[in-house]
Design an enzyme around this catalytic site. Sequence first.
Site, PDB file in Angstrom:
ATOM      1  N   TRP A  65       0.820  -1.219   0.000  1.00  0.00           N
ATOM      2  CA  TRP A  65       0.000   0.000   0.000  1.00  0.00           C
ATOM      3  C   TRP A  65       0.852   1.267   0.000  1.00  0.00           C
ATOM      4  O   TRP A  65       0.325   2.366  -0.138  1.00  0.00           O
ATOM      5  CB  TRP A  65      -0.927   0.006   1.227  1.00  0.00           C
ATOM      6  CG  TRP A  65      -2.048  -1.003   1.171  1.00  0.00           C
ATOM      7  CD1 TRP A  65      -2.249  -1.973   0.203  1.00  0.00           C
ATOM      8  CD2 TRP A  65      -3.122  -1.147   2.108  1.00  0.00           C
ATOM      9  NE1 TRP A  65      -3.379  -2.702   0.500  1.00  0.00           N
ATOM     10  CE2 TRP A  65      -3.941  -2.218   1.669  1.00  0.00           C
ATOM     11  CE3 TRP A  65      -3.469  -0.489   3.292  1.00  0.00           C
ATOM     12  CZ2 TRP A  65      -5.080  -2.626   2.366  1.00  0.00           C
ATOM     13  CZ3 TRP A  65      -4.605  -0.892   3.982  1.00  0.00           C
ATOM     14  CH2 TRP A  65      -5.396  -1.951   3.515  1.00  0.00           C
ATOM     15  N   LYS A  66       2.158   1.113   0.221  1.00  0.00           N
ATOM     16  CA  LYS A  66       3.070   2.269   0.284  1.00  0.00           C
ATOM     17  C   LYS A  66       2.528   3.300   1.298  1.00  0.00           C
ATOM     18  O   LYS A  66       1.962   2.901   2.307  1.00  0.00           O
ATOM     19  CB  LYS A  66       3.290   2.845  -1.119  1.00  0.00           C
ATOM     20  CG  LYS A  66       3.764   1.745  -2.087  1.00  0.00           C
ATOM     21  CD  LYS A  66       4.308   2.243  -3.380  1.00  0.00           C
ATOM     22  CE  LYS A  66       4.766   1.056  -4.228  1.00  0.00           C
ATOM     23  NZ  LYS A  66       5.340   1.451  -5.513  1.00  0.00           N
ATOM     24  N   GLU A 117      12.137   2.040  -3.405  1.00  0.00           N
ATOM     25  CA  GLU A 117      11.861   3.385  -2.882  1.00  0.00           C
ATOM     26  C   GLU A 117      12.619   3.629  -1.575  1.00  0.00           C
ATOM     27  O   GLU A 117      13.079   4.742  -1.320  1.00  0.00           O
ATOM     28  CB  GLU A 117      10.346   3.573  -2.701  1.00  0.00           C
ATOM     29  CG  GLU A 117       9.645   3.704  -4.054  1.00  0.00           C
ATOM     30  CD  GLU A 117       8.208   3.198  -4.087  1.00  0.00           C
ATOM     31  OE1 GLU A 117       7.603   2.989  -3.023  1.00  0.00           O
ATOM     32  OE2 GLU A 117       7.705   2.988  -5.211  1.00  0.00           O
ATOM     33  N   GLY A 155       1.474  -2.585  -6.188  1.00  0.00           N
ATOM     34  CA  GLY A 155       1.328  -1.272  -5.576  1.00  0.00           C
ATOM     35  C   GLY A 155      -0.048  -0.697  -5.862  1.00  0.00           C
ATOM     36  O   GLY A 155      -1.037  -1.037  -5.211  1.00  0.00           O
ATOM     37  N   GLY A 156      -0.119   0.158  -6.865  1.00  0.00           N
ATOM     38  CA  GLY A 156      -1.351   0.885  -7.196  1.00  0.00           C
ATOM     39  C   GLY A 156      -2.613   0.032  -7.233  1.00  0.00           C
ATOM     40  O   GLY A 156      -3.636   0.401  -6.641  1.00  0.00           O
TER      41      GLY A 156
END
Length: 251
Positions: free
Chosen positions: A11-12, A97, A234-235
């Site tokens: 989900w970052k 990241e 991710g997205g």
Amino acid sequence: MSRKTIIAGNWKMNKTPKEAEALLGEVLPKAAGAACEVVVCTPYVDLPTACRVAAGSKVKVGAQNVHFEASGAFTGEISTGMLNELGVAYVIIGHSERREYFAETDETVSKKIGAALAAGILPILCVGESLEQREQNVTSEHIRTQIKVALRNVSAADMPKVVIAYEPIWAIGTGKTATSAQAQEVCQMVRETVKECFDAAVADSVSILYGGSMNAKNAAELLAQPDIDGGLIGGASLKAEDFGKIIAAAG
Ligand code: 13P
């Protein structure tokens, strides 16, 4: 081959605890009948909520980072013991990241993997090349080094607990997915590297995920590749509908 298929959402830095509860509430029914392992890696502050909501379900909860020391003067950091107490099952380690914006190195990644394994938390080790490295034809060299350093202190007995995610940096958040052939080629090389570090049985048992713009449309083809055992998403993991379709594509 007995290795696990894993669909993991990263989900970052998205979703407050309340939003996490709502999203997870939508994800749970989609994961209920899944044959694969389903994981959601949430921000730290969402972990208590996520662990509570996911308890007794098919969904395992993961963190996105952890410190390698057990405790001490490390302002802003979180230990494996803290994650353990919440019931966190997985932790992403060495995401590109973290490497790019937070000075994560192969050295710290190696220490964090050791700490996670010692605490019984399953590490998802992320590796991957930049566009520049791909264009310079050093993808394989770069990823082999990342893996060799990261796994340097891991025993063969612990290796089945390690998950490796291949995430080409140029495919992350760009909508530009690696082709299934490109992804398979590198995932196969990742398995070969694990074989060199350990042996064929260990290499066969390790789950290797692909990550980088995986979505409801391209998941099935990527997941059909022989050395791709799942996805780190991710997205598309922020939309229950799409994440559910990826889970379904994993069988
Ligand atoms: P996207 O799926 O948004 O490209 O992110 C991939 C990723 O970095 C998962 O860890």
